[in-house]
Each structure stands twice: as C-alpha cells, then as structure tokens.
Motif scaffolding. Structure first.
Motif, short mmCIF file in Angstrom:
data_model
loop_
_atom_site.label_atom_id
_atom_site.label_comp_id
_atom_site.label_asym_id
_atom_site.label_seq_id
_atom_site.Cartn_x
_atom_site.Cartn_y
_atom_site.Cartn_z
N GLN A 293 0.87 -1.10 0.13
CA GLN A 293 -0.10 -0.25 0.03
C GLN A 293 0.82 1.22 0.10
O GLN A 293 0.38 2.37 -0.53
CB GLN A 293 -0.89 -0.13 1.21
N CYS A 303 -3.91 1.29 -6.03
CA CYS A 303 -3.88 0.09 -5.14
C CYS A 303 -5.40 -0.38 -4.57
O CYS A 303 -6.01 0.83 -3.90
CB CYS A 303 -2.70 0.14 -3.89
N THR A 305 -7.03 -2.43 -2.05
CA THR A 305 -6.59 -3.41 -0.89
C THR A 305 -7.98 -4.08 -0.56
O THR A 305 -8.86 -3.59 0.14
CB THR A 305 -6.03 -2.53 0.48
N THR A 310 -7.41 -0.39 7.39
CA THR A 310 -5.74 -0.79 7.12
C THR A 310 -5.14 0.12 8.23
O THR A 310 -5.62 1.15 8.59
CB THR A 310 -5.48 -0.01 5.71
N THR A 315 -2.28 6.09 3.18
CA THR A 315 -2.21 5.66 1.83
C THR A 315 -3.60 5.79 1.16
O THR A 315 -3.76 5.88 -0.02
CB THR A 315 -1.89 4.14 1.74
N ASN A 321 -4.54 4.47 -2.38
CA ASN A 321 -4.95 3.17 -1.91
C ASN A 321 -6.62 3.30 -1.81
O ASN A 321 -6.87 4.22 -1.15
CB ASN A 321 -4.45 2.74 -0.57
#
Length: 369
Positions: A293, A303, A305, A310, A315, A321
């Motif tokens: 990330q 990205c 995820t 997280t 990010t 992210n």
C-alpha cells in the motif's frame, strides 16, 4: 584512541523487515560509535528469498539465524522468545531495534525488555483498530515494550499520544520502506520482469493475497477468484502465489480453473526486485498486504486493498489506496484506472531519508551522556 561503541541488534524476520531495516543499517554504519548485529529470526523460512534479499539490499550476513520457521502464532512467538533470549544472554546489546508487526518483532521486544535491554520500534504507532488481526496485537504490545518509537506518519504519532505514550519517546522519521524503494528504483526499472512473463507495460495488474480473512474462507476465496476472472477479460493478471494461498486454492479445487485461464499468470513468490519491477509498470495492484500500500502510493499506482481496514490510512487519505470487498472490486478497479493519470501526493517524509533521521535521532538519544 579506543572508542567504546554501543552495540545494537537489528531484528529481521519476514520480507518487509529486511526492506525497512536496510536503510537504518546503512545509515548507522556511517556512525563510528555503533557496533551493529543483524539478528535473523528465520521466521521468513524460504532460504533462497531470504538470501536474495540480503544481497539485493547490500546487507551483511546475519550474526545469527534463530531458525524459528513457520508454524502457529504461539509456536513462532515462543520459539523466537526462547532463542533470542539465549542470544541476548550471550551477546547483550545496548539497544534492540525491532521493525514492523510480525510475531518475531513482538517476541524479540519482549525478550529484550525482560532482560532490561532498551527496545526501539521502527514503524511504531500504526493501528487498524481491528483486534481480530494478529498484527494489531503485535503492534500494540511492541509499542508498549519500547522506549524509542520511530513513526512513519503523523497519524501514528497521534495514535501513540492517544494511548498515553510519552511524546519524548516518539520521533516522526518517515517511511524506511520508501528509502529502499528510492535507492533501488533504477535497478528495479532495469529488471523489466514484466518482459519475462510476456506482459505489456501498463496493460496488466499485479495481485497478491495471503491473509487468512481472504484465503481461509472458501466462499470468499471463490468470490475473489471469480472477480479476477472477470477483470482478466480486459486486463491481464499476474499473481505471485504465497504458499498459504496456493494450499487454500488447491484445497478448494480452485487452482485448475485459474491455471486454465490464459489471461491469468501464476508464479512462485518473487524476490523484492522482481516483484517491484512488476508493480512499477502495472496498471494497478490488488492486494491484502501492508507494505505494498505504501510502495504503490509512492509510485502513484492505484492500489485496491481487499480488507475492511488498514493500519496505513494515510495511503487512502493522501495516496492511491482504496479499501474494497470482492463484490466491489470490479467497479473500484474501473474507477481506479480512470483516475490513474492524477498523480496523488506522497505523505510527508516519505522521501528516501528516513534511515538517516533514525540515525540522527539515535545519536541524540544514546550518545548524549
């Protein structure tokens, strides 16, 4: 004149640890008053990948390999605790530096603290606020055991402050993982690993999955694989397979259909440079890992995820992210590609000099007397 050097242990275990510790090691070697020992716990038990990482990051051979190996959380923590304690009694340092949130980091921090060896936590203060994640427990306890806490971002400082940690023990140094990426980027770009797999730059996505919450539940794993089949209709997919993920795919009888899809390429786990060579020229990355990330945020690559939370929210707020679920993956993937040209900001101090700031802070703290 004889210089009384301060002995420092740098603990490494799984791949992200090597990448985080390398900039600190290299920065500390420029200070003549430190004597460094790398302690490899052997939690990263693939010898070839471990050996390659030492070479790629220009790290010396470890002073010892504790050979903890794979196993349950209890097995790894107990083995690392017992074996590192034994080494501490043989080679007692002035400071133990532990990075990240793996089982070995917690175990070695605990062994050191009980023997009154000060502990410094590299990448302190990260929180997912999800107590079901083993890493979250490791992070919190390691921070509690540490007398020096080096944080990668301002939110980590805030988390530690909210938990009552003395602000004098906290220093915002930035992201050491980005130091390694900055240093190695020319080499990474020169690898052109995508060529080896017949991929066209900017026309494929990289996938990594390994967390139990994604791969240990057959219905969820099936949903994820179906989402990848759907994505592969428009974008080639390359997926280095973690041993755990391969075993779960085999157990769920999902591996044959993935192997049969010519638009999806499965590989063995890749080394640091080869993997980032793929990431650096990808359209997007789909992952459930932590460090990726951060690396994609620095590189400006979308990205996605596959997690409900997280420990690296910066990010998402600043970087590239997005948190997704299997059912929202196709929509979020399309949205991420639409926004790919808009290069986001990089968090403060993610500049390639975090290791230097660690060395400067450490000199102030343990050489001031």
């Amino acid at each position: 004149m004889h210089i009384n050097k301060k002995r420092i242990h740098l603990v490494v275990a799984a791949r992200p640890n090597f990448v985080k510790v390398a900039p600190v090691y290299h920065a500390l070697t420029t200070v003549n008053k430190f004597e460094l020992r790398i302690v490899h716990t052997g939690q990263h038990y693939d010898y070839a990948l471990s050996r390659n990482l030492f070479e790629d990051l220009a790290l010396p051979d470890p002073a010892i390999n504790l050979r903890v190996g794979s196993g349950s959380h209890g097995h790894q923590v107990a083995n690392a605790l017992v074996r590192y304690e034994k080494y501490l009694l043989h080679d007692k340092p002035d400071l133990c530096i532990v990075p990240g949130d793996v089982n070995s980091s917690l175990a070695c921090a605990l062994a050191a603290a009980k023997l009154h060896v000060p502990v410094a936590h590299l990448e302190a203060g990260l929180r997912s606020f999800d107590p079901t994640m083993p890493e979250e427990i490791n992070r919190q306890l390691t921070d509690r055991l540490s007398s020096i806490l080096w944080t990668p971002s301002a939110d980590a400082d805030e988390n530690l402050s909210n938990e009552g940690i003395d602000s004098n023990n906290i220093t915002l140094v930035g992201n050491c993982m980005i130091d390694s990426l900055v240093k190695m980027l020319p080499t990474i770009q020169g690898k052109r690993t995508w060529k080896k797999y017949g991929l066209t730059p900017d026309k494929y996505c990289v996938v990594t999955l390994h967390r139990p919450g994604n791969v240990d539940i057959p219905s969820r794993l099936n949903s994820l694989m179906q989402a990848l089949h759907d994505l592969a209709e428009d974008t080639r997919v390359i997926m280095p397979l973690h041993p755990r993920t391969r075993a779960r795919l085999e157990a769920a009888s999902l591996l044959p259909s993935i192997d049969a899809d010519t638009r999806i390429t499965l590989t063995e786990p890749l080394g640091y440079l080869d993997f980032l060579s793929l990431v650096e020229r990808s359209r997007a990355v789909i992952t459930d890992s932590g460090g990726i990330q951060e690396e994609t945020t620095y590189l400006g690559i979308p990205c996605l995820t596959i997690r409900p939370n997280t420990e690296r929210p910066v990010t998402c707020s600043i970087g590239t992210n997005v948190l997704v679920e299997p059912e929202t993956l196709p929509h979020n993937f399309a949205t991420a590609l639409d926004q790919r040209g808009k290069k986001p900001s990089v968090p403060p101090l993610w500049d390639g000099h975090a290791g230097l700031r660690v060395a400067q802070d450490l000199q102030k703290r343990i050489l001031r007397h």
